[in-house]
Structure formats: structure tokens, C-alpha cells
Design an enzyme around this catalytic site. Structure first.
Site, mmCIF file in Angstrom:
data_model
loop_
_atom_site.group_PDB
_atom_site.id
_atom_site.type_symbol
_atom_site.label_atom_id
_atom_site.label_comp_id
_atom_site.label_asym_id
_atom_site.label_seq_id
_atom_site.Cartn_x
_atom_site.Cartn_y
_atom_site.Cartn_z
ATOM 1 N N GLN A 191 14.706 -0.371 -3.719
ATOM 2 C CA GLN A 191 14.685 0.360 -2.449
ATOM 3 C C GLN A 191 15.551 -0.287 -1.372
ATOM 4 O OE1 GLN A 191 10.550 0.832 -1.313
ATOM 5 N NE2 GLN A 191 10.006 1.709 -3.303
ATOM 6 N N HIS A 256 9.822 -1.544 -0.051
ATOM 7 C CA HIS A 256 9.241 -1.438 1.290
ATOM 8 C C HIS A 256 10.017 -2.193 2.361
ATOM 9 C CE1 HIS A 256 5.094 -0.622 -0.822
ATOM 10 N NE2 HIS A 256 6.052 0.218 -1.189
ATOM 11 N N GLU A 349 0.994 8.847 5.706
ATOM 12 C CA GLU A 349 0.457 9.009 7.054
ATOM 13 C C GLU A 349 1.489 9.505 8.048
ATOM 14 O OE1 GLU A 349 -2.909 5.427 6.843
ATOM 15 O OE2 GLU A 349 -1.347 5.381 8.392
ATOM 16 N N TYR A 359 -2.717 -0.143 12.731
ATOM 17 C CA TYR A 359 -2.812 1.105 11.976
ATOM 18 C C TYR A 359 -3.436 0.932 10.587
ATOM 19 C CZ TYR A 359 -0.623 3.234 15.902
ATOM 20 O OH TYR A 359 -0.406 3.687 17.177
ATOM 21 N N TYR A 370 -1.389 2.606 -7.567
ATOM 22 C CA TYR A 370 -0.546 3.511 -8.339
ATOM 23 C C TYR A 370 -1.049 3.708 -9.764
ATOM 24 C CZ TYR A 370 2.978 3.389 -4.641
ATOM 25 O OH TYR A 370 3.633 3.522 -3.453
#
Length: 496
Positions: A191, A256, A349, A359, A370
Site C-alpha cells: 500500500q 496503512h 467509518e 476515535y 480479516y
């Protein structure tokens, strides 16, 4: 279990017999069993392998006599309906197992609804009749490799980042063959790579372009970095590093990184960093990952940041407990900062970000691991914010932007949300800080990586697989019936 949780007595007896033969009663502990295996061992005899009913009722028809919210379903599993043949599973399943079963029911119900719903799949010259506007999806640039982000220069040219590390230019609908030179070296794996690009609101005066990217560190580590520079003769020059974590804060692994960049028009820049696959870091104020940050446009720290001056805290942190924020946008009327972040399996979210707030990730979440194993049974806790909306099952939510143009007047100020795994573009209507309606504009024509309200009034989309840039353009209303019903909020897409 049953969706009415009033299965016949025979079903209850079968379940009890199954439990008695499998194990002796004991205090439940959080298990590492795949939730599908739990369903197969405890529920399949009554509700069938596809959850469509048998001795017990259908679990995927979205009919729940004992309450359709997550807690009502969990209570029915936990406490049962003994007088109606539904056993209590509190002595067999841990709270985490029960939460995972609720998510599993949501996933299977959404899958069933999707299979029976027709969504628009726009192709060239095909008009889509959405709820408020008819449009076409028009491809404007191809030949890109994993486009990640788009931004417009005042002269109408578009800047596009490619994850591999190239900054490209699209001019008058044509991708220029040469990328911008002089861009930073990026850690382009999984990523990671060259991520967001943003053009300063006063670019015509100062010429600043902002980039976020995964920066290579020692021992194959990486972390998200924010820089700015200026374009000059096809090259990025006068580069300045605005945010870089300390070397000891770099993390290994390829997931991430975040990351989006937003200006507030008051001299501040907001940007997001994912928790880099280390979920516990999101709660640590001494680490930069799993946070939304705020700095001045030159990289200095605002004195009124919520943790500025606190010993041990990263002074740029604006909010924390954020898993992997890949959407960030300011409301064009209220100025509020809105964010989307990937959940695990479930629990994507939509948040309204305010300074200093927590949060919740990973202490609270609407998702599970997963691999289908439980993560936690907690979806709320004092001192932690609830999402405005969560998508369970996950849609793999990506970028967001508010529509500010005039070509689609009935979409004015609506929030457009992209999805990767579900390959969707959604339109959300917000009122008083809440989502009051959702519509899926199209589905299954590519992974939506970025969505931008263009300066020309069109809505631009960066697609992966196949890689291209396209835009929504107004079209006359088609005489054919609308291709699919409006995507109202369903079970699993809950607002708070």
C-alpha cells in the site's frame, strides 16, 4: 438463531444436542475460531448453509422481529428465546464470538441483497438515471499505472500521482508522456508509494504543491511524510519537508499509510497517517501513526493544537484512534473536517473530526479480524467517539469530496464517497451532521481510488483496475427505466 428468533422447538433441541455432544458446559473465552465455523457448528442445522432458513427462519431477508440493530441481535444470540425454541448461547460463546456472528449475519445479508439488486455499470455513451441527475461516465485519461490522487492547477491542468512514485500531468484530456522529475524517492510496496497531491488554495500567488508519500527508512521500514515544492519547467523544485517522523517511529510492513491532505483556508494543513498495521499505536500520543495531524502551511506547529506542549506527545496530532484514514475533506458551508477510514473486516467509518478527540481504534470497532476471528465485542466506550456512519460489511471506503460545482445543482454540498473492494461511488446527503440518505451511483467498473469535485464543475474519479481517470458529465434524462433502486441505508450501515 433466527431472524425472528422464534425457531421451532425442534430446532432448539437440535442445537442443544449438538452442543452436548461437542463439549461440556464451561465459561466461554474469546476464541480464535473462524466465525463461519461457529455458524456451521451451531446454526446451520436450523438456518441452512446459506442462512436462508430450514427448521429455523431466514437470516438474510432483513426481517427481525426482535430488533434489527446490532445489540438486539446480539442479545437474542446471548439470551435466546427459550419459550420459542431459541437457546441461549451465553454459556458457549464469548461476547467477542457473539459480536463476530452479528458481523457475519450482516455480511451474508448484504451479499444476498447485492445479488438481487441491479446497479448501474456505466459504459461509454450510456446514460445513468440517478435519483437527482442523469449522467455519463466519460474517460479522459488512460495509460496510467495505479493512479492514487488528483489535483487541479488554476490553468485547468490536472496533477495525478502514480503509486510507483511518478507525478503525472493531464492537459486538455491528454496524459503528457513525461512525468514531473525531481519528486522524492518513495517506498513503493503493497500500500506504500506516492500518495496524495494537493494544490495550495493560493497557488496562483505562491506556487506550492503538497505531496504525501511513504518514505523509506532503516531496516526496510517506512512512514508517511509530507513535503511541498514548486513546478518549474517540468521539475519539482524548492522542496521543503513539512512533516517527517523520527527514525525510531518508522514501522516495517506495507500497510496503512493513509494519507490525504486538506487546507482550511486559515493557514493550516490537515493530513492523515494510518496506524501502519500496529493497531495499538493509534492510541499512543507519543507516536504519529493512526492520527489526523494539523500544521501550519510551512510545517510549523500551531500553538493551539490540542496536544501542543504536552510532554511526550506529538505536537501536530489533531485527533487519534484512527485506523487507516484515506478520505479527508472540509464541508464547504460549515468548514467541518470529515474523514473516512478503513475498518478491518467490517467497520469502515465516516467521522466528523474535532480537535483532541479519540476515535477509538482498536479499543472499539464495528469490525472483526480479516480471518473471521473475533477482535472485540466493544463498539462503544466512554471517552471515545462514535462514527457518524459505519459500513458493516466493509465497502473498503477510500477518498471523499464534497461537491461544490454548478453542473449538478441538486448534488450541491453532497458528500461523494469512493469504495475500493465494492467498486462503488456513493452520494451521501448530510443534514445537521448526520447522514440522512445514501445512493450508489454506480458499481463494478473499477476500484474507486480518488474522487474530486473539479474546478470546472464535473466530478473526477481515479480508477484502479482498470487504471484511468474519468469524470461524471450531465446528460439528458434517458427514456429507459432507472437501472437500479436507490441505495437506502440498510442494516449494517448505521448512523449515530
Amino acid at each position: 438463531m433466527s431472524n425472528a428468533f422464534s425457531s421451532p422447538l425442534m430446532c432448539g433441541l437440535l442445537v442443544f444436542a449438538s452442543l452436548a455432544s461437542a463439549q461440556q458446559p464451561q465459561s466461554p473465552q474469546s476464541s480464535r475460531r473462524d466465525v463461519a465455523e461457529i455458524y456451521a457448528s451451531l446454526c446451520v442445522n436450523c438456518h441452512g448453509p446459506k442462512l436462508e432458513g430450514g427448521l429455523g427462519p431466514n437470516l438474510v431477508d432483513d426481517t427481525w422481529k426482535s430488533g434489527a440493530d446490532d445489540e438486539s441481535i446480539a442479545r437474542s444470540i446471548r439470551e435466546g428465546r427459550l419459550s420459542e425454541g431459541m437457546p441461549a448461547f451465553s454459556g458457549t460463546l464469548s461476547p467477542q464470538d457473539i459480536r463476530a456472528l452479528v458481523i457475519y449475519l450482516r455480511e451474508q445479508g448484504a451479499k444476498k441483497r447485492s445479488e438481487s439488486t441491479s446497479f448501474a455499470r456505466p459504459v461509454a455513451d450510456k446514460v445513468v438515471n440517478s435519483e437527482r441527475h442523469a449522467f455519463k461516465l466519460e474517460t479522459i485519461a488512460e495509460g496510467l499505472e495505479t493512479p492514487w490522487s488528483m489535483a487541479f492547477l488554476p490553468d485547468g491542468r490536472m496533477l495525478v500521482t502514480e503509486k510507483a512514485g511518478r507525478l503525472r500531468v493531464v492537459e486538455k484530456g491528454r496524459l503528457l508522456p513525461k512525468p514531473i522529475s525531481g519528486t522524492p524517492e518513495v517506498w513503493s510496496r503493497n500500500q506504500g508509494g506516492l500518495l496524495d497531491v494537493a494544490v495550495h488554495p493560493d497557488y496562483a500567488r505562491n506556487g506550492w504543491i503538497y505531496l504525501s508519500y511513504s518514505d523509506p527508512g532503516a531496516n526496510d521500514s517506512a512512514m508517511t511524510v509530507l513535503v511541498r515544492g514548486k513546478l518549474r519547467e517540468g521539475r519539482l523544485v524548492e522542496q521543503q519537508t513539512l512533516f517527517r517522523a523520527r527514525p525510531e517511529h518508522y514501522r516495517t510492513g506495507g500497510v496503512h499509510f493513509g494519507s490525504r491532505i486538506v487546507f482550511d483556508g486559515k493557514g493550516h494543513v490537515f493530513f492523515s497517517i494510518g496506524e501502519r498495521g500496529r493497531k495499538e499505536d493509534a492510541q499512543e500520543l507519543s507516536r504519529p501513526n493512526g492520527k489526523v495531524h494539523r500544521i501550519h502551511e510551512d510545517g510549523s506547529i500551531p500553538k493551539d493544537n490540542p496536544f501542543a506542549g504536552r510532554e511526550g506527545a506529538i505536537a501536530s496530532i489533531w485527533s487519534y484512534g484512527n485506523r487507516n484514514p484515506q478520505g479527508l475533506a472540509r464541508h464547504p458551508v460549515t468548514g467541518e473536517l470529515w474523514e473516512t477510514e478503513h475498518g478491518p473486516r467490517g467497520g469502515d467509518e465516516l467521522n466528523r473530526i474535532a480537535p483532541g478527540l479519540n476515535y477509538g481504534w482498536p479499543v472499539i470497532t464495528y469490525g472483526m479480524n480479516y480471518d473471521g476471528t473475533p477482535m472485540t465485542d466493544r463498539t462503544a466506550q466512554e471517552g471515545m467517539e462514535q462514527p457518524v456512519l459505519h459500513w458493516t460489511p466493509s465497502i473498503a471506503v477510500s477518498a471523499i469530496d464534497f461537491y461544490t460545482g454548478s453542473r449538478f445543482p441538486q448534488w450541491k454540498n453532497d458528500l461523494f464517497v469512493g469504495a475500493l473492494a465494492q467498486q462503488e461511488l456513493r452520494r451521501l446527503r448530510l443534514e445537521d451532521g448526520k447522514v440522512v440518505h445514501q445512493e450508489v451511483l454506480f458499481k463494478d467498473v473499477g476500484r474507486v481510488r480518488d474522487v474530486v469535485s473539479g474546478s470546472d464543475g464535473y466530478i473526477y474519479i481515479a480508477f484502479n483496475e482498470p487504471d484511468r481517470i474519468a469524470r461524471l458529465v450531465p446528460a439528458p434524462q434517458s427514456s429507459s427505466p432507472r437501472e437500479r433502486p436507490a441505495a437506502q441505508s440498510k442494516a449494517g450501515e448505521h448512523g449515530h
